[in-house]
Write a protein that holds these residues in place. Structure first.
Motif, short mmCIF file in Angstrom:
data_model
loop_
_atom_site.label_atom_id
_atom_site.label_comp_id
_atom_site.label_asym_id
_atom_site.label_seq_id
_atom_site.Cartn_x
_atom_site.Cartn_y
_atom_site.Cartn_z
N HIS A 1 0.79 -1.07 -0.17
CA HIS A 1 -0.12 -0.02 0.12
C HIS A 1 0.87 1.30 -0.03
O HIS A 1 2.12 1.26 0.19
CB HIS A 1 -0.85 0.27 1.34
CG HIS A 1 -0.19 0.29 2.52
ND1 HIS A 1 0.46 -0.90 3.09
CD2 HIS A 1 -0.02 1.04 3.52
CE1 HIS A 1 0.97 -0.60 4.12
NE2 HIS A 1 0.76 0.55 4.48
N GLN B 1 4.89 -3.55 1.73
CA GLN B 1 4.25 -4.38 2.41
C GLN B 1 4.96 -5.14 3.68
O GLN B 1 6.15 -5.16 3.52
CB GLN B 1 4.14 -5.70 1.30
CG GLN B 1 3.50 -6.88 1.69
CD GLN B 1 3.27 -7.87 0.83
OE1 GLN B 1 2.89 -7.66 -0.40
NE2 GLN B 1 3.65 -9.09 0.88
N TRP C 1 -8.26 -7.03 7.05
CA TRP C 1 -8.74 -5.93 7.75
C TRP C 1 -8.15 -5.65 9.08
O TRP C 1 -7.25 -6.55 9.56
CB TRP C 1 -10.34 -6.24 7.75
CG TRP C 1 -10.54 -7.43 9.02
CD1 TRP C 1 -11.10 -7.00 10.09
CD2 TRP C 1 -10.93 -8.77 8.91
NE1 TRP C 1 -11.32 -8.13 10.93
CE2 TRP C 1 -11.31 -9.26 10.00
CE3 TRP C 1 -10.54 -9.63 7.81
CZ2 TRP C 1 -11.15 -10.51 10.32
CZ3 TRP C 1 -10.51 -10.71 8.10
CH2 TRP C 1 -11.07 -11.31 9.08
N CYS C 2 -8.49 -4.54 9.65
CA CYS C 2 -7.77 -4.28 10.76
C CYS C 2 -8.64 -3.73 11.96
O CYS C 2 -9.74 -2.93 11.92
CB CYS C 2 -6.84 -3.02 10.46
SG CYS C 2 -5.86 -2.30 11.98
N GLN D 1 -8.98 -3.36 -1.50
CA GLN D 1 -8.37 -4.10 -0.25
C GLN D 1 -8.67 -5.36 -0.38
O GLN D 1 -9.94 -5.83 -0.65
CB GLN D 1 -8.95 -3.37 0.97
CG GLN D 1 -8.47 -3.79 2.37
CD GLN D 1 -8.95 -3.28 3.53
OE1 GLN D 1 -8.92 -1.98 3.60
NE2 GLN D 1 -9.47 -3.84 4.64
N CYS E 1 -5.63 5.82 1.11
CA CYS E 1 -4.68 4.57 1.08
C CYS E 1 -5.15 3.75 0.01
O CYS E 1 -6.15 3.26 -0.41
CB CYS E 1 -4.85 3.71 2.43
SG CYS E 1 -3.65 2.19 2.27
N HIS E 2 -3.80 3.45 -1.00
CA HIS E 2 -4.26 2.72 -2.30
C HIS E 2 -3.41 1.35 -2.05
O HIS E 2 -2.45 1.24 -1.58
CB HIS E 2 -3.78 3.19 -3.44
CG HIS E 2 -4.73 4.53 -3.55
ND1 HIS E 2 -3.72 5.82 -3.41
CD2 HIS E 2 -5.70 4.98 -4.22
CE1 HIS E 2 -4.65 6.90 -3.36
NE2 HIS E 2 -5.68 6.61 -3.94
N TYR E 3 -4.18 0.29 -2.52
CA TYR E 3 -3.57 -1.24 -2.43
C TYR E 3 -3.00 -1.49 -3.65
O TYR E 3 -3.69 -1.17 -4.95
CB TYR E 3 -4.50 -2.16 -1.82
CG TYR E 3 -4.47 -1.86 -0.34
CD1 TYR E 3 -3.89 -2.38 0.56
CD2 TYR E 3 -5.82 -1.06 0.17
CE1 TYR E 3 -4.27 -2.01 2.01
CE2 TYR E 3 -6.07 -0.84 1.42
CZ TYR E 3 -5.40 -1.38 2.26
OH TYR E 3 -5.69 -1.15 3.70
#
Length: 244
Positions: A102, A169, A231-232, A226, A195-197
């Motif tokens: 990200h 990462q 997930w967080c 995502q 935020c870009h993944y």
């Protein structure tokens, strides 16, 4: 044992972060950043009242109030403090967990391992090229894959800037891990800091016995949503109070 100072170490880190990132374009930024890096390098898990823990302890800490029907998130976050110029908190990764590749648009960052071992892959974005990207299902971007290193509590902080090592990462290696994280300024989609993944588009593997491609090297990244398995969650921060 935690240090018993008039001002806790994490309080001094926060104060220095506020000084450092209040004027990131100022003449004293480099000196202030170096001082912040020195303070961050001193931080240990016990200073924040943290200790490595197994899956059952992680589930008990993260289970309350989560909307995932008792499923423990692979990563949890402990918020410490946030201002307009920076945010600070602790990320806790379960064994084998990964924070996918990200970016941090226009942001500086500092990461200090508190326990466990992290494998961190760092990349830079590159300007568009005349060469066509490989076939992919989403937008592609050129990048410079700069490094892939292991970090432990004995390692110095891992740094990122708006132009260097801005994509990374993070993988927990051989057990759970935790790191103290400073981002400056914080993520804010309304100000272009979403935020870009990404997914690394690897070419075909080299033939058996051939030398693996080294680093640094140019690569292609595909922007992705995502990942469904990442997930967080959130947990209370147990360490010394920080006041700014």
């Amino acid at each position: 044992m935690p240090r018993d100072n008039m001002a806790s170490l994490i309080q001094r880190v926060a104060r220095q972060a506020r000084i450092t990132f209040r004027s990131p374009a100022g003449p004293a930024f480099g000196e202030n950043l170096h001082r912040l890096q020195q303070l961050l390098d001193e931080v240990r898990a016990e200073d924040l009242h943290l200790a490595p823990r197994g899956p059952s302890a992680a589930a008990a800490a993260a289970g309350g109030g989560l909307p995932w029907a008792g499923v423990v998130p692979p990563v949890s976050y402990m918020h410490i403090c946030e201002t307009e110029s920076f945010s600070m908190g602790v990320f806790l990764l379960r064994s084998g967990a990964c924070i996918p590749l990200h970016d941090h648009p226009g942001m500086n960052g500092m990461l200090k391992v508190l326990y466990g071992t992290l494998r961190i892959a760092c990349m830079d974005t590159l300007p568009p090229a005349a060469a066509a990207p490989p076939p992919a299902a989403g937008p592609c971007h050129r990048a410079l894959f700069r490094s892939r290193q292991h970090y432990t509590p004995a390692s110095p902080p891992c740094l990122l800037s708006p132009h260097t090592d801005n994509l990374h990462q993070i993988d927990a290696v051989d057990g759970p891990a935790a790191f103290l994280d400073i981002l400056a300024p914080p993520y804010d989609p309304q100000h272009g800091r979403d935020c870009h993944y990404y997914r690394l588009l690897e070419g075909p593997p080299p033939p058996a016995g051939a030398e693996q491609p080294g680093l640094p090297r140019e690569v292609w990244l595909m922007e992705t949503p995502q990942a469904s398995d990442f997930w967080c969650g959130g947990e209370p921060y147990p360490g010394p109070r920080v006041c700014l």
